[in-house]
Design a protein around this motif. Structure first.
Motif, PDB file in Angstrom:
ATOM      1  N   GLY A   1       0.786  -1.226   0.000  1.00  0.00           N
ATOM      2  CA  GLY A   1       0.000   0.000   0.000  1.00  0.00           C
ATOM      3  C   GLY A   1       0.813   1.269   0.000  1.00  0.00           C
ATOM      4  N   SER A   2       2.144   1.148  -0.022  1.00  0.00           N
ATOM      5  CA  SER A   2       2.999   2.338   0.011  1.00  0.00           C
ATOM      6  C   SER A   2       2.894   3.115  -1.294  1.00  0.00           C
ATOM      7  CB  SER A   2       4.460   1.939   0.241  1.00  0.00           C
ATOM      8  OG  SER A   2       4.636   1.294   1.481  1.00  0.00           O
ATOM      9  N   ARG A   3       2.928   4.436  -1.174  1.00  0.00           N
ATOM     10  CA  ARG A   3       2.930   5.286  -2.366  1.00  0.00           C
ATOM     11  C   ARG A   3       4.346   5.680  -2.765  1.00  0.00           C
ATOM     12  NH1 ARG A   3      -1.867   6.610  -4.048  1.00  0.00           N
ATOM     13  NH2 ARG A   3      -1.037   8.231  -5.419  1.00  0.00           N
ATOM     14  N   GLU A   4       5.314   5.481  -1.883  1.00  0.00           N
ATOM     15  CA  GLU A   4       6.693   5.873  -2.151  1.00  0.00           C
ATOM     16  C   GLU A   4       7.650   4.703  -1.939  1.00  0.00           C
ATOM     17  OE1 GLU A   4       7.455   8.825  -3.250  1.00  0.00           O
ATOM     18  OE2 GLU A   4       5.727  10.073  -2.693  1.00  0.00           O
ATOM     19  N   ILE A   5       8.779   4.761  -2.633  1.00  0.00           N
ATOM     20  CA  ILE A   5       9.938   3.926  -2.328  1.00  0.00           C
ATOM     21  C   ILE A   5      11.075   4.913  -2.062  1.00  0.00           C
ATOM     22  CG2 ILE A   5      11.564   2.185  -3.151  1.00  0.00           C
ATOM     23  CD1 ILE A   5       9.369   1.176  -5.036  1.00  0.00           C
ATOM     24  N   ILE A   6      11.390   5.094  -0.788  1.00  0.00           N
ATOM     25  CA  ILE A   6      12.382   6.079  -0.353  1.00  0.00           C
ATOM     26  C   ILE A   6      13.655   5.328  -0.004  1.00  0.00           C
ATOM     27  CG2 ILE A   6      12.896   7.903   1.307  1.00  0.00           C
ATOM     28  CD1 ILE A   6       9.728   7.937   1.765  1.00  0.00           C
ATOM     29  N   THR A   7      14.760   5.735  -0.614  1.00  0.00           N
ATOM     30  CA  THR A   7      16.000   4.969  -0.496  1.00  0.00           C
ATOM     31  C   THR A   7      17.145   5.852  -0.017  1.00  0.00           C
ATOM     32  OG1 THR A   7      15.307   3.529  -2.317  1.00  0.00           O
ATOM     33  CG2 THR A   7      17.661   3.545  -1.758  1.00  0.00           C
ATOM     34  N   ILE A   8      17.905   5.324   0.922  1.00  0.00           N
ATOM     35  CA  ILE A   8      19.230   5.874   1.261  1.00  0.00           C
ATOM     36  C   ILE A   8      20.235   4.793   0.915  1.00  0.00           C
ATOM     37  CG2 ILE A   8      20.733   6.804   3.050  1.00  0.00           C
ATOM     38  CD1 ILE A   8      18.266   7.732   4.563  1.00  0.00           C
ATOM     39  N   ALA A   9      21.075   5.076  -0.064  1.00  0.00           N
ATOM     40  CA  ALA A   9      22.081   4.118  -0.512  1.00  0.00           C
ATOM     41  C   ALA A   9      23.465   4.648  -0.185  1.00  0.00           C
ATOM     42  CB  ALA A   9      21.959   3.879  -2.019  1.00  0.00           C
TER      43      ALA A   9
END
Length: 243
Positions: A232-240
């Motif tokens: 159900g998430s609207r975002e994929i937020i990434t710290i790489a």
């Protein structure tokens, strides 16, 4: 007609940077505050770096963007470095400990070649252990289905002109969505129409590109409160992190 400078000014009106109001802005502000040297890739009109300097950030702040009209607005503040170019053309070597792409700018990297070249250049710009923070819209949320003329935003610009702004999908090809953004008079008469393509990557595909570019995912969130990514998430937020 509606010029590039008009469009850049309207962008600021439609997308005000305010960490106290918008959780995503607050998320990035925390990262920027903790970094000594920041590269904002796709900086647009420079609102994030403007605020960082206003709030007393003492380190190096650099904004990179190919849009000349946006950079003209960004350059109203002269104590930040502003560079015209794309992620793929970045030529810094281990100069930053944080790189960011906000406002879903990462999705403008549409082809595999663009993604690979851009990620390599961003990695090269980071110091060992440096972090790259960005977000993309989760493809399962199918955000583009809401991009319709009847979902127009009504606004009055800095010149006092009432305007209507809407997006309309022109086509979907695999994970790439192409749409038109229309700026119009209140009666719907178009003043300007821009065509844009965005790529909606799922997690496995995104992580394959990151791994190939020698990034390691340090953190992954599905919302700005740092919750997990779910269906159900609207975002994929990434710290790489640069390996």
């Amino acid at each position: 007609m509606f010029s590039d400078d008009d469009a850049a000014a309207l962008y600021d009106l439609l997308n005000p940077w305010d960490p106290a109001v918008w959780p995503g802005d607050g998320f990035y502000e925390q990262l920027v505050r903790a970094a000594d040297a920041v590269l904002d890739v796709g900086c647009g009109t420079g609102a994030m770096l403007h605020r960082a300097r206003e709030q007393g950030h003492p380190g190096r702040l650099v904004g990179l963007d190919p849009d000349r009209a946006a950079l003209r607005r960004a350059r109203r503040r002269t104590d930040v470095e502003w560079v015209e170019g794309t992620a793929a053309t970045a030529q810094w070597d281990a100069a930053f400990d944080l790189a960011t792409m906000t406002g879903h700018a990462f999705q403008c990297l549409v082809t595999d070649a663009e993604l690979r070249t851009s990620l390599r250049a961003i990695r090269a710009a980071l110091r060992p252990g440096g972090r790259f923070a960005f977000e993309t819209r989760h493809p399962r949320a199918r955000a583009w289905e809401d991009w319709r003329p009847w979902n127009a935003t009504e606004v009055t610009d800095a010149a006092g002109r009432p305007l209507r702004v809407w997006h309309e999908v022109a086509g979907v090809d695999g994970d790439v969505v192409t749409f038109h953004s229309t700026t119009a008079d209140p009666d719907g008469t178009p003043l300007r129409v821009d065509r844009t393509s965005l790529r909606f990557l799922d997690e496995p595909t995104l992580d394959a590109f990151l791994t190939e570019a020698e990034f390691e995912v340090e953190a992954r969130y599905g919302d700005w409160a740092r919750g997990p990514v779910t269906d159900g998430s609207r975002e994929i937020i990434t710290i790489a992190c640069r390996r």
